[in-house]
Design a protein around this motif. Structure first.
Motif, PDB file in Angstrom:
ATOM      1  N   PHE A 132       0.791  -1.230   0.000  1.00  0.00           N
ATOM      2  CA  PHE A 132       0.000   0.000   0.000  1.00  0.00           C
ATOM      3  C   PHE A 132       0.825   1.283   0.000  1.00  0.00           C
ATOM      4  O   PHE A 132       0.267   2.377  -0.045  1.00  0.00           O
ATOM      5  CB  PHE A 132      -0.932   0.012   1.221  1.00  0.00           C
ATOM      6  CG  PHE A 132      -1.801  -1.214   1.332  1.00  0.00           C
ATOM      7  CD1 PHE A 132      -2.815  -1.451   0.423  1.00  0.00           C
ATOM      8  CD2 PHE A 132      -1.590  -2.134   2.344  1.00  0.00           C
ATOM      9  CE1 PHE A 132      -3.613  -2.580   0.522  1.00  0.00           C
ATOM     10  CE2 PHE A 132      -2.375  -3.272   2.455  1.00  0.00           C
ATOM     11  CZ  PHE A 132      -3.389  -3.499   1.532  1.00  0.00           C
ATOM     12  N   GLY A 133       2.136   1.159   0.066  1.00  0.00           N
ATOM     13  CA  GLY A 133       2.987   2.330   0.063  1.00  0.00           C
ATOM     14  C   GLY A 133       3.076   3.027   1.410  1.00  0.00           C
ATOM     15  O   GLY A 133       3.734   4.059   1.537  1.00  0.00           O
ATOM     16  N   LYS A 134       2.434   2.440   2.425  1.00  0.00           N
ATOM     17  CA  LYS A 134       2.492   2.994   3.777  1.00  0.00           C
ATOM     18  C   LYS A 134       1.955   1.943   4.744  1.00  0.00           C
ATOM     19  O   LYS A 134       1.369   0.930   4.330  1.00  0.00           O
ATOM     20  CB  LYS A 134       1.669   4.286   3.897  1.00  0.00           C
ATOM     21  CG  LYS A 134       0.194   4.107   3.540  1.00  0.00           C
ATOM     22  CD  LYS A 134      -0.550   5.436   3.618  1.00  0.00           C
ATOM     23  CE  LYS A 134      -2.013   5.260   3.223  1.00  0.00           C
ATOM     24  NZ  LYS A 134      -2.757   6.554   3.315  1.00  0.00           N
ATOM     25  N   ASP A 135       2.154   2.189   6.020  1.00  0.00           N
ATOM     26  CA  ASP A 135       1.663   1.261   7.027  1.00  0.00           C
ATOM     27  C   ASP A 135       0.234   1.630   7.397  1.00  0.00           C
ATOM     28  O   ASP A 135      -0.014   2.670   7.995  1.00  0.00           O
ATOM     29  CB  ASP A 135       2.556   1.305   8.279  1.00  0.00           C
ATOM     30  CG  ASP A 135       2.117   0.305   9.338  1.00  0.00           C
ATOM     31  OD1 ASP A 135       1.307  -0.595   9.017  1.00  0.00           O
ATOM     32  OD2 ASP A 135       2.587   0.425  10.487  1.00  0.00           O
ATOM     33  N   ILE A 136      -0.722   0.773   7.026  1.00  0.00           N
ATOM     34  CA  ILE A 136      -2.127   1.038   7.344  1.00  0.00           C
ATOM     35  C   ILE A 136      -2.649   0.028   8.356  1.00  0.00           C
ATOM     36  O   ILE A 136      -3.877  -0.074   8.547  1.00  0.00           O
ATOM     37  CB  ILE A 136      -3.001   1.045   6.076  1.00  0.00           C
ATOM     38  CG1 ILE A 136      -2.957  -0.320   5.368  1.00  0.00           C
ATOM     39  CG2 ILE A 136      -2.572   2.149   5.118  1.00  0.00           C
ATOM     40  CD1 ILE A 136      -3.918  -0.407   4.187  1.00  0.00           C
ATOM     41  N   THR A 137      -1.767  -0.706   9.009  1.00  0.00           N
ATOM     42  CA  THR A 137      -2.195  -1.686   9.990  1.00  0.00           C
ATOM     43  C   THR A 137      -2.481  -1.010  11.332  1.00  0.00           C
ATOM     44  O   THR A 137      -1.999   0.102  11.604  1.00  0.00           O
ATOM     45  CB  THR A 137      -1.142  -2.787  10.187  1.00  0.00           C
ATOM     46  OG1 THR A 137       0.100  -2.198  10.632  1.00  0.00           O
ATOM     47  CG2 THR A 137      -0.893  -3.508   8.867  1.00  0.00           C
ATOM     48  N   THR A 138      -3.251  -1.695  12.177  1.00  0.00           N
ATOM     49  CA  THR A 138      -3.672  -1.098  13.438  1.00  0.00           C
ATOM     50  C   THR A 138      -3.288  -1.932  14.662  1.00  0.00           C
ATOM     51  O   THR A 138      -3.190  -1.383  15.762  1.00  0.00           O
ATOM     52  CB  THR A 138      -5.203  -0.903  13.456  1.00  0.00           C
ATOM     53  OG1 THR A 138      -5.846  -2.171  13.246  1.00  0.00           O
ATOM     54  CG2 THR A 138      -5.633   0.065  12.372  1.00  0.00           C
ATOM     55  N   ILE A 139      -3.086  -3.207  14.522  1.00  0.00           N
ATOM     56  CA  ILE A 139      -2.810  -4.063  15.668  1.00  0.00           C
ATOM     57  C   ILE A 139      -1.448  -3.741  16.270  1.00  0.00           C
ATOM     58  O   ILE A 139      -0.491  -3.435  15.558  1.00  0.00           O
ATOM     59  CB  ILE A 139      -2.868  -5.560  15.268  1.00  0.00           C
ATOM     60  CG1 ILE A 139      -2.896  -6.463  16.509  1.00  0.00           C
ATOM     61  CG2 ILE A 139      -1.737  -5.939  14.334  1.00  0.00           C
ATOM     62  CD1 ILE A 139      -3.206  -7.913  16.230  1.00  0.00           C
ATOM     63  N   GLY A 140      -1.373  -3.746  17.583  1.00  0.00           N
ATOM     64  CA  GLY A 140      -0.113  -3.477  18.268  1.00  0.00           C
ATOM     65  C   GLY A 140       0.321  -2.037  18.247  1.00  0.00           C
ATOM     66  O   GLY A 140       1.447  -1.702  18.610  1.00  0.00           O
ATOM     67  N   LYS A 141      -0.583  -1.149  17.826  1.00  0.00           N
ATOM     68  CA  LYS A 141      -0.231   0.283  17.736  1.00  0.00           C
ATOM     69  C   LYS A 141      -0.760   1.049  18.954  1.00  0.00           C
ATOM     70  O   LYS A 141      -1.743   0.685  19.538  1.00  0.00           O
ATOM     71  CB  LYS A 141      -0.812   0.878  16.451  1.00  0.00           C
ATOM     72  CG  LYS A 141      -0.409   0.123  15.198  1.00  0.00           C
ATOM     73  CD  LYS A 141       1.087   0.209  14.974  1.00  0.00           C
ATOM     74  CE  LYS A 141       1.536  -0.717  13.851  1.00  0.00           C
ATOM     75  NZ  LYS A 141       0.945  -0.458  12.567  1.00  0.00           N
TER      76      LYS A 141
END
Length: 265
Positions: A256-265
């Motif tokens: 995706f060209g960037k980090d769009i994940t949410t877990i562990g944030k």
């Protein structure tokens, strides 16, 4: 005497072949245990989460996550494409260990053992670029396509005012089928996952546009059969570990060209 010598030699050769066959023996001659498997069920027509690459292999963001998790858990990954409508049957029969493919938690919280959500998503409306539809209210009296048994369909069913305003709703086996219906003029719009829609538009240069208004917001998670908390916990822990050491962001950036994940944030 010669006959007995020959016979003895043949017996020794047979024993040698017998004890030498099999690829799981270690240097001591003991049989090495087979690696336990981790079978992931996914929709093979759901880019970029899981789909068929040009070379015929299975690829996708979720499948890359599953591969990394399997490696960290010491499991052999098996990718099992499934009919999305049959996902519960596949889980109940033990044919797959989990559903991992842009699987929406919202509205299904009590139906599966879920990991913590690892990504946010929206259900959006896609129309052709030259369409005069610019907002949800413009779809009144129009025909809308949607993947059957999907979170997009659930979002539509949950919005009675929007659903009742439509002329009709066309259910298709996959999102890609729904987009084909849009291109052919059989439907005026498609409701689908934003992740899939924007990836399709960007990668394929598709002649679509996305409306600013969405049908609903949701979260993606990995779903296991009710009761299978042990494996769920192991997979969740691996995902959190990946978030902490940067591997999750690395995989997200590659897709995706960037980090769009949410877990562990």
């Amino acid at each position: 005497m010669r006959r007995y010598v020959i016979l003895s030699f043949m017996v020794m050769m047979a024993l040698s072949l017998f004890t030498g066959c099999g690829n799981n023996n270690d240097s001591s001659g003991n049989s090495a245990p087979e690696k336990a498997t981790f079978t992931v069920g996914f929709d093979k027509e759901f880019p970029p989460m899981g789909f068929v690459a040009e070379d015929g292999s299975y690829t996708g963001f979720d499948l890359d996550l599953a591969k990394e998790v399997a490696t960290r858990l010491g499991l052999e990954l098996k990718l099992q494409p499934i009919d999305w409508n049959a996902k519960n049957m596949e889980l109940d029969s033990g044919n797959i260990d989990c559903v991992w493919n842009g699987f929406t938690i919202n509205g299904r919280e009590k139906e599966y053992e879920w990991t913590k959500p690892y990504m946010n998503n929206n259900q959006i409306v896609v129309v052709l670029a030259d369409s005069n539809v610019t907002k949800l209210s413009d779809l009144a009296g129009k025909i809308v396509g949607v993947q059957d048994d999907s979170s997009a369909l659930t979002a539509i069913d949950g919005n009675a005012e929007f659903k009742n305003s439509l002329k009709s709703l066309v259910k298709t086996p996959t999102n890609l089928n729904a987009l084909m219906e849009l291109e052919s003029g059989a439907v005026d719009a498609v409701v689908m996952d934003e992740i899939v829609a924007r990836y399709t538009i960007e990668k394929k240069g598709a002649n679509y546009k996305v409306l600013d208004e969405s049908i609903g917001a949701e979260e993606f998670g990995v779903g296991f059969k009710l009761g299978n908390k042990e494996l769920r916990d192991k997979v969740e822990a691996a995902l959190i570990e990946m978030a902490k050491d940067g591997k999750l962001a690395e995989i997200s950036d590659s897709w995706f060209g960037k980090d769009i994940t949410t877990i562990g944030k």
